[in-house]
Design an enzyme around this catalytic site. Structure first.
Site, PDB file in Angstrom:
ATOM      1  N   SER A 113      -2.796  26.628  29.181  1.00 36.14           N
ATOM      2  CA  SER A 113      -1.330  26.462  29.197  1.00 36.14           C
ATOM      3  C   SER A 113      -0.563  27.593  28.544  1.00 36.14           C
ATOM      4  CB  SER A 113      -0.967  25.134  28.533  1.00 36.14           C
ATOM      5  OG  SER A 113      -1.527  25.082  27.237  1.00 36.14           O
ATOM      6  N   LYS A 137       5.793  26.699  29.815  1.00 39.58           N
ATOM      7  CA  LYS A 137       7.126  26.194  29.481  1.00 39.58           C
ATOM      8  C   LYS A 137       8.244  26.756  30.368  1.00 39.58           C
ATOM      9  CE  LYS A 137       6.129  23.579  25.811  1.00 39.58           C
ATOM     10  NZ  LYS A 137       6.320  22.109  25.868  1.00 39.58           N
ATOM     11  N   GLU A 164      15.014  22.525  21.532  1.00 36.18           N
ATOM     12  CA  GLU A 164      14.167  22.443  20.342  1.00 36.18           C
ATOM     13  C   GLU A 164      12.913  23.257  20.623  1.00 36.18           C
ATOM     14  OE1 GLU A 164      13.904  20.370  22.795  1.00 36.18           O
ATOM     15  OE2 GLU A 164      11.733  20.330  23.055  1.00 36.18           O
TER      16      GLU A 164
END
Lengths: 266, 418
Positions: free
Chosen positions: B400, B111, B133
């Site tokens: 990830s 991210k 968010e």
């Protein structure tokens, strides 16, 4: 079938009136209360009535209308039930009904089918807050053919050239969003709205309704003075109908508040 | 056998970068901008800023410098020897499994790639406040991190249910100075947090940038977020070249909104020999209705500004999804994934909560790598995929994120003594 949205505005403009446009959420606290509220608003002098279809993800709505939609959905209110209600009540009303719905329920039913269904129920106008100009083509032409007038929104952030394009495509009336934000009651209407009204007026002859944040007779008078052709009041009505009080009191309060707004706009 | 890549039949015109998205922000019939009018100018401004800066030398230098020294890129492409052994055939042959180690990035997931790129854009656009968010909290942590790094006010919207199951990440965000705003609407998960973030943006759009955390939302977000994550695939290509002088055969990644998968896939979409597989959360099983398998069980609809597959009921109301993994617990999916599915360029399958939990433990035990529960979904699909494969194809899994944030949830489910 009653008057179209633009015919209603024309009648008002002929006598230099300002349209009173209350908004309520269908099915909150229940559909029979919605039916009573529609009659009460009509009696109390509403010129058009905006009826909100409850939706699970109402991005343009503040807490009051969001909560009303959630309650309605929890009670199992469906689009068909809302349309059945309109079919029953619309013939009694002198105010044309404008349906306020997010895009997904329209898409889900199929655009043409949706337009046919709401037209048959007696709806005369449509507001879709999450369908901007760029995505509007798919709706405008079939709506015009069927006889539903689609209102587009102009926001305080909308640039001039875009205002012109929106005003051109708009049917019925142009919805001027008075605040940079979601729906809900505000203490004051910013002076910026006066500038926005003038700017919009300079590019269009179409009627302009102002909404989002309008919650008192004083604000309504102010907007009329600034040149609005219509004033939309939503959360302040929805709040008066919300569960918590007894329903009859709610209806009486809605009618009384509507009369106050009517007086303020006369 | 399903070895033959479906992709070989896809016309290059459908996968050209010019149509992903087109000028209107559409990937075929998916994508677009379905937002309140108030936001339309901000989306245009963001798109213009992106095109202005992304190839600018100074922007590139700043972004690449931070990706290297702050995030720790390039992260490794790791050969998972004992996992490969686990799935080997009796004769020792079988798929060769490599992990793209996004879990080794600063903040513990992919991210940060996007959060960093977007905060640099926001700075150049003169925005004084950042909102985001978050579901699993990884995007929230990444956003709080870059805001701390650049001294920008930061508000993170997070569902109350997710705040409970990802308490560690809530603490991390607050520690770095972000305000974590609880969202109790709906089921208090990612969908509701996203809606609330959009409402904040509608209200504060003039001074606020919204760092959307997935390849979802209105145009230009799906494109921008993909571009900032494209480095995952670019590094992977170079590392494959270095390790074996060729391309990977299969790419495997979990899909909630789909950002880590798009980041890995994008580089290889026009390489027809590379098969691409995205894994969704089947929750307690598709037939139970308690799942988040949007591409498997959804219908086309509009949510959070984009047309894509969507979990919805017969009346077009969005259904609350379910997944044990907060990051996959989303009823929508990025529009480009819907497009890749529709044109047959990528395949999407689901794995259940239980299968993900099993993979979570398997990877921990066989490789000493504790994956995020989201990531564990991709690993879980090896159980189904490996037996279908012939020869020794090279599989690259996007690892990830790391699972530190999930250990309490998993301990509770597995009834470990904490």
């Amino acid at each position: 079938m009653g008057k179209s949205v633009s015919a209603q505005f024309q009648t008002l403009q002929d006598r230099q009136g300002c349209a009173l446009i209350p908004f309520i959420t269908a099915g909150d606290p229940d559909l029979s209360t919605t039916a009573e509220a529609l009659r009460a608003l009509d009696r109390a002098g509403a010129d058009l009535i905006e009826l909100g279809v409850p939706y699970s993800d109402p991005l343009a709505d503040g807490p009051v209308i969001q909560a009303a939609a959630t309650r309605a959905l929890e009670r199992g209110v469906t689009l068909d039930a809302v349309l059945a209600l309109i079919t029953e009540i619309a013939p009694e009303l002198s105010a044309p009904i404008v349906l306020f719905t997010y895009y997904n329920p329209i898409l889900n039913r199929g655009i043409e089918q949706f337009l046919h269904d709401i037209h048959r129920a007696g709806v005369r106008g449509l507001v879709v807050p999450d369908l901007p100009l760029e995505e509007m083509d798919v709706l405008l032409k079939p709506a015009a053919e069927i006889g539903i007038e689609v209102t587009l929104l102009v926001a305080p952030t909308t640039p001039k050239e875009r205002i012109v394009a929106i005003a051109q495509q708009c049917q019925g009336f142009i919805y001027l969003v008075s605040v940079t934000g979601v729906t809900g009651m505000r203490q004051q209407i910013g002076n910026r709205v006066q500038d926005l009204l003038q700017e919009l007026r300079s590019v269009t002859d179409k009627p302009i309704g102002v909404g989002f944040g309008v919650s008192s007779p004083e604000q309504a008078t102010q907007l009329k003075t600034w040149g609005a052709d219509g004033v939309i009041v939503g959360s302040a009505f929805v709040k008066r109908l919300a569960p918590g009080g007894d329903t009859v009191g709610g209806i009486a309060e809605v009618e009384n508040f509507c009369q106050q707004l009517r007086t303020a706009l006369n | 056998m399903t070895v033959t890549p479906l992709s070989s039949s896809v016309s290059p015109q459908l996968t050209a970068v010019e149509v992903r998205p087109d000028k209107l922000g559409r990937f075929g019939r998916f994508g677009g901008k379905y937002v309140p009018e108030t936001l339309m100018p901000a989306l245009t401004e963001l798109e213009e800023a992106f095109y202005t800066y992304r190839n600018e030398a100074e922007f590139q230098a700043e972004l690449n410098g931070l990706l290297k020294d702050y995030v720790g890129r390039a992260n490794p492409l790791y050969f998972a020897e004992r996992l490969t052994d686990y799935y080997a055939r009796p004769d020792g042959s079988g798929p060769q499994i490599y992990l793209k180690r996004e879990d080794l990035n600063h903040t513990g997931a992919h991210k940060i790639n996007n959060a960093l790129g977007q905060v640099l854009l926001a700075k150049r656009m003169g925005k004084k406040r950042i909102i985001a968010e978050t579901g699993a909290g990884q995007h929230g942590v990444a956003t709080a991190t870059v805001c701390a790094r650049f001294g920008i006010d930061c508000v993170i919207y997070m569902g109350v249910h997710d705040m409970e199951r990802q308490a560690l990440n809530v603490f991390r965000m607050r520690l770095m100075g972000a305000t974590v705003q609880p969202v109790s609407a709906g089921t208090g998960t990612l969908k509701d947090a996203t809606s609330e973030a959009i409402r904040d943006w509608v209200t504060n759009v003039e001074n606020t940038h919204y760092i959307l955390g997935s390849v979802a939302g209105p145009h230009p977000y799906p494109m921008i977020v993909r571009e900032f994550h494209a480095i995952i695939g670019q590094e992977t290509r170079a590392q494959c070249q270095e390790k074996w002088g060729g391309l990977p055969d299969i790419l495997l990644a979990c899909v909630g909104g789909g950002s880590n998968a798009m980041g890995l896939f994008h580089e290889f979409i026009n390489e027809p020999s590379v098969r691409m597989i995205g894994i969704e959360a089947s929750g307690e099983g598709i037939s139970t209705g308690k799942h988040a398998a949007t591409l498997t069980a959804g219908r086309v609809g509009v949510l959070h500004g984009a047309m894509s597959f969507l979990l919805q009921d017969s009346d077009g109301q969005v259904i609350e999804p379910h997944s044990i993994s907060a990051g996959l617990d989303y009823p929508g999916v990025g529009p480009e994934h819907s497009y890749l599915k529709e044109i047959g360029r990528a395949d999407y399958y689901g794995v259940t909560d239980q299968e993900a939990l099993d993979a979570f433990q398997l990877l921990s035990q066989r490789e000493g790598i504790i994956p995020a529960l989201e990531t564990a979904h991709a690993f879980a699909y090896l159980e189904k995929l490996c037996p279908q494969l012939e020869a020794n194809p090279r599989i690259v899994i996007n690892c990830s994120g790391r699972g530190d944030k999930d250990v309490q949830t998993v301990a509770k489910v597995l009834k470990f003594d904490a």
